[in-house]
Design an enzyme around this catalytic site. Sequence first.
Site, PDB file in Angstrom:
ATOM      1  N   GLY A  96       7.961  22.157  41.058  1.00  0.00           N
ATOM      2  CA  GLY A  96       9.222  22.663  42.011  1.00  0.00           C
ATOM      3  C   GLY A  96       9.959  24.398  42.422  1.00  0.00           C
ATOM      4  O   GLY A  96       9.747  25.599  41.797  1.00  0.00           O
TER       5      GLY A  96
ATOM      6  N   VAL B  31       2.907  24.877  35.043  1.00  0.00           N
ATOM      7  CA  VAL B  31       2.632  26.120  36.520  1.00  0.00           C
ATOM      8  C   VAL B  31       3.186  26.235  36.845  1.00  0.00           C
ATOM      9  O   VAL B  31       4.425  25.840  37.225  1.00  0.00           O
ATOM     10  CB  VAL B  31       1.347  24.565  37.285  1.00  0.00           C
TER      11      VAL B  31
ATOM     12  N   ILE C  96       4.015  30.092  43.027  1.00  0.00           N
ATOM     13  CA  ILE C  96       3.197  30.876  43.133  1.00  0.00           C
ATOM     14  C   ILE C  96       4.108  32.041  43.488  1.00  0.00           C
ATOM     15  O   ILE C  96       3.636  32.897  43.256  1.00  0.00           O
ATOM     16  CB  ILE C  96       2.672  30.886  45.001  1.00  0.00           C
TER      17      ILE C  96
ATOM     18  N   VAL D  11       6.012  34.198  45.831  1.00  0.00           N
ATOM     19  CA  VAL D  11       6.043  35.181  46.533  1.00  0.00           C
ATOM     20  C   VAL D  11       6.214  34.647  48.269  1.00  0.00           C
ATOM     21  O   VAL D  11       6.517  32.606  47.718  1.00  0.00           O
ATOM     22  CB  VAL D  11       4.728  35.372  47.261  1.00  0.00           C
TER      23      VAL D  11
ATOM     24  N   LYS E  60      17.105  39.761  57.459  1.00  0.00           N
ATOM     25  CA  LYS E  60      15.390  39.782  58.514  1.00  0.00           C
ATOM     26  C   LYS E  60      16.379  39.957  60.377  1.00  0.00           C
ATOM     27  O   LYS E  60      16.625  38.717  60.733  1.00  0.00           O
ATOM     28  CB  LYS E  60      14.796  39.213  58.127  1.00  0.00           C
TER      29      LYS E  60
HETATM   30  C1  FAD Z   1       0.554  36.331  50.001  1.00  0.00           C
HETATM   31  C2  FAD Z   1       1.366  35.336  50.414  1.00  0.00           C
HETATM   32  C3  FAD Z   1       2.486  35.736  50.988  1.00  0.00           C
HETATM   33  C4  FAD Z   1       3.537  34.797  52.300  1.00  0.00           C
HETATM   34  N1  FAD Z   1       4.294  35.328  52.633  1.00  0.00           N
HETATM   35  C5  FAD Z   1       5.591  34.389  52.807  1.00  0.00           C
HETATM   36  C6  FAD Z   1       6.836  34.677  53.407  1.00  0.00           C
HETATM   37  O1  FAD Z   1       6.764  35.741  53.608  1.00  0.00           O
HETATM   38  N2  FAD Z   1       7.538  33.822  54.617  1.00  0.00           N
HETATM   39  C7  FAD Z   1       7.271  32.791  53.798  1.00  0.00           C
HETATM   40  O2  FAD Z   1       7.557  31.670  55.319  1.00  0.00           O
HETATM   41  N3  FAD Z   1       6.057  32.099  52.930  1.00  0.00           N
HETATM   42  C8  FAD Z   1       5.846  32.658  52.930  1.00  0.00           C
HETATM   43  N4  FAD Z   1       4.307  32.188  51.705  1.00  0.00           N
HETATM   44  C9  FAD Z   1       4.243  30.797  51.364  1.00  0.00           C
HETATM   45  C10 FAD Z   1       5.120  30.704  51.020  1.00  0.00           C
HETATM   46  O3  FAD Z   1       5.115  31.124  49.130  1.00  0.00           O
HETATM   47  C11 FAD Z   1       5.037  29.234  50.017  1.00  0.00           C
HETATM   48  O4  FAD Z   1       5.273  28.598  51.609  1.00  0.00           O
HETATM   49  C12 FAD Z   1       6.565  28.451  49.253  1.00  0.00           C
HETATM   50  O5  FAD Z   1       7.025  29.207  48.269  1.00  0.00           O
HETATM   51  C13 FAD Z   1       6.619  27.561  48.562  1.00  0.00           C
HETATM   52  O6  FAD Z   1       5.415  27.173  47.650  1.00  0.00           O
HETATM   53  P1  FAD Z   1       5.516  25.735  47.298  1.00  0.00           P
HETATM   54  O7  FAD Z   1       6.574  24.823  46.755  1.00  0.00           O
HETATM   55  O8  FAD Z   1       4.954  25.069  48.344  1.00  0.00           O
HETATM   56  O9  FAD Z   1       4.393  25.829  46.449  1.00  0.00           O
HETATM   57  P2  FAD Z   1       4.312  26.889  44.731  1.00  0.00           P
HETATM   58  O10 FAD Z   1       5.278  27.111  44.835  1.00  0.00           O
HETATM   59  O11 FAD Z   1       3.099  26.523  44.264  1.00  0.00           O
HETATM   60  O12 FAD Z   1       5.082  25.453  43.894  1.00  0.00           O
HETATM   61  C14 FAD Z   1       4.024  24.621  43.024  1.00  0.00           C
HETATM   62  C15 FAD Z   1       4.805  23.517  42.485  1.00  0.00           C
HETATM   63  O13 FAD Z   1       3.888  22.252  42.038  1.00  0.00           O
HETATM   64  C16 FAD Z   1       3.661  22.341  40.629  1.00  0.00           C
HETATM   65  N5  FAD Z   1       2.447  21.965  40.027  1.00  0.00           N
HETATM   66  C17 FAD Z   1       1.928  22.192  40.272  1.00  0.00           C
HETATM   67  N6  FAD Z   1       0.847  21.059  39.632  1.00  0.00           N
HETATM   68  C18 FAD Z   1       1.874  19.920  38.907  1.00  0.00           C
HETATM   69  C19 FAD Z   1       1.580  19.131  38.405  1.00  0.00           C
HETATM   70  N7  FAD Z   1       0.312  18.211  37.563  1.00  0.00           N
HETATM   71  N8  FAD Z   1       2.998  18.309  37.860  1.00  0.00           N
HETATM   72  C20 FAD Z   1       3.780  18.390  38.409  1.00  0.00           C
HETATM   73  N9  FAD Z   1       4.088  19.361  38.692  1.00  0.00           N
HETATM   74  C21 FAD Z   1       2.905  20.138  39.092  1.00  0.00           C
HETATM   75  C22 FAD Z   1       4.334  23.900  40.475  1.00  0.00           C
HETATM   76  O14 FAD Z   1       4.981  23.355  38.293  1.00  0.00           O
HETATM   77  C23 FAD Z   1       5.073  24.481  41.081  1.00  0.00           C
HETATM   78  O15 FAD Z   1       6.667  24.435  40.726  1.00  0.00           O
HETATM   79  C24 FAD Z   1       2.957  33.242  50.814  1.00  0.00           C
HETATM   80  C25 FAD Z   1       2.195  32.895  50.541  1.00  0.00           C
HETATM   81  C26 FAD Z   1       1.478  33.984  49.563  1.00  0.00           C
HETATM   82  C27 FAD Z   1      -0.015  33.943  49.111  1.00  0.00           C
END
Ligand code: FAD
Length: 516
Positions: A13, A40, A43, A45, A76
């Site tokens: 999520g 969990v 992230i 950011v 932006k």
């Molecule tokens: C330093 C940094 C700067 C960034 N800046 C940018 C930017 O400016 N622009 C951009 O486009 N992107 C940027 N990004 C990338 C961006 O943050 C991610 O692409 C975006 O937030 C998507 O993250 P996600 O949803 O894939 O993962 P996450 O936000 O990590 O979500 C993971 C989800 O998985 C769930 N989960 C994990 N394990 C389990 C489990 N066992 N059971 C059930 N659920 C689970 C968690 O609860 C959570 O809801 C940046 C990343 C970093 C590290």
Amino acid sequence: MKDTIERVVVVGGGSAGWLVAALLAAESGLRVTLVESPGVAPIGVGEGTWPTMRDTLHRIGVSESAFFRECDAAFKQGSRFDRWTTGLDGDYYFHPFVAPQGYGDANFGKRWMERYGDAPFADVVSSQPSLCLEGRAPKQAQTPEFAGVVNYGYHLDAGKFGVFLQRHATEKLGVEHLLAHVEEIVVRQDGPYAGDIAALRTTEHGLVEGDLFIDCTGMRSLLLGQHYGVPLVSQKDVLFNDCALAVQVHYPAADTPISSQTTSTAQRAGWIWDIGLPTRRGIGHVYSSAHTTDEEALQDLRAYIAATGGGTPLAEPRKIAFDPGYRERFWHRNCVAIGLSSGFIEPLEASALALVELSAGFLVDDLPATRAQMDIVADRFNETFLYRWERVIDFLKLHYVLSKREDTPYWNDHKQPATIPQRLRDLLALWRSREPSHRDFPRLEELFPAASYQYVLYGMGFRSEFPARPADHPELADRHIQEAGRMTARMLSGLPANRALLDHIRERGLPPANPQ
Ligand SMILES: Cc1cc2nc3c(=O)[nH]c(=O)nc-3n(C[C@H](O)[C@H](O)[C@H](O)COP(=O)(O)OP(=O)(O)OC[C@H]3O[C@@H](n4cnc5c(N)ncnc54)[C@H](O)[C@@H]3O)c2cc1C
């Protein structure tokens, strides 16, 4: 065993999970369940988006005014790169979102170099650098939602964005939301698709069954990486950055102007992003642990904040470590990884959420109706996104290869030929005697078209030595360049300051969007 795809389960999520679930629910007609661990956190950011986000938000049916209010969002219009070329005072250039005036009619690189080369390329062919320098908005109060006078994306609060998407997806689009921790992957034991995921065993809700599983579990990559063992293809030898220190900083005063661009300022062993939201700045230092220490990186971050207006941090900087790379494949059996679970490379040029949007769009547009079709679509998806990851890596590396900085091992190491992908070396060799052109980037929906390469190459002082052939349509180039100048003057007189328009949106909203 039934063969049709009826239920999609999204695991995670964060921004990726909610964007994918919302788009699937809005456009696929399938039953969509999102499972998110209560223990969990996402992230938190990822504050810079591309203009593609306007289309994505419009597609899922949200109001842009509500998005601005609830996600603390701002406009932006591109990126500004400070100290990347020489590292000296006054060293900066823009990579704006708007394409050069007349882009598509002809290629103006040679004409610019012959006749206008004393002025920065981006300033000559587009209005956006001037709008950014003046802190102007890309539209007016009467411009409808999602429309722009010039092209724009958003800066946003990542935490608030997740909550906003969740509310819309569950209340308006019928996404089923389960707060449940996945503890085991249950696979099919027999039949033609033995080894496919049949269900997820969760702590709170028992078994969650599905036909297609989307792994949005962030860097854990629970389904694709951990369960299926699809390895990460490391890019650490090409793009060295593997850590970030992220912090949020108050504005010194409530009426401090809000920047129209992400500013990226090169450091000794990395670079610092600076993103302006209505209520605060988001600032982060991305660096290479092989070239500096956490302490030095923190010192550089603090020095940057002090030098750019100070402001009290809302909390201590948070360290995020990452392994730069992408998965060997993204769709395996009935599991697709989207978001951080599919890979992550440093956030220069902020392409991660754009890749999420493209992946979600591909999925929705090409969703297999049956399991029998799935492997065909998976092969196409894998081929397309491998191409995209490789192009992202080429483009990010370009910024380092063109730098003339030699002040630290970090900048020197980045220019070692062994660290430069062969395709980028080939392109740079060709561009020694011609402009980047559409022929170099022939695919539909290229993440970084020739225009982006021109902005960075010319912004960083790269010059071609053209053979003795005339420039492409020189008179047309002159007309477009003059028109760009006239447009800049008109826009500077007609477009409001960012903060003024954002205040207006918060109080009164924008006119509704034109139908798509
Ligand atoms: C330093 C940094 C700067 C960034 N800046 C940018 C930017 O400016 N622009 C951009 O486009 N992107 C940027 N990004 C990338 C961006 O943050 C991610 O692409 C975006 O937030 C998507 O993250 P996600 O949803 O894939 O993962 P996450 O936000 O990590 O979500 C993971 C989800 O998985 C769930 N989960 C994990 N394990 C389990 C489990 N066992 N059971 C059930 N659920 C689970 C968690 O609860 C959570 O809801 C940046 C990343 C970093 C590290």
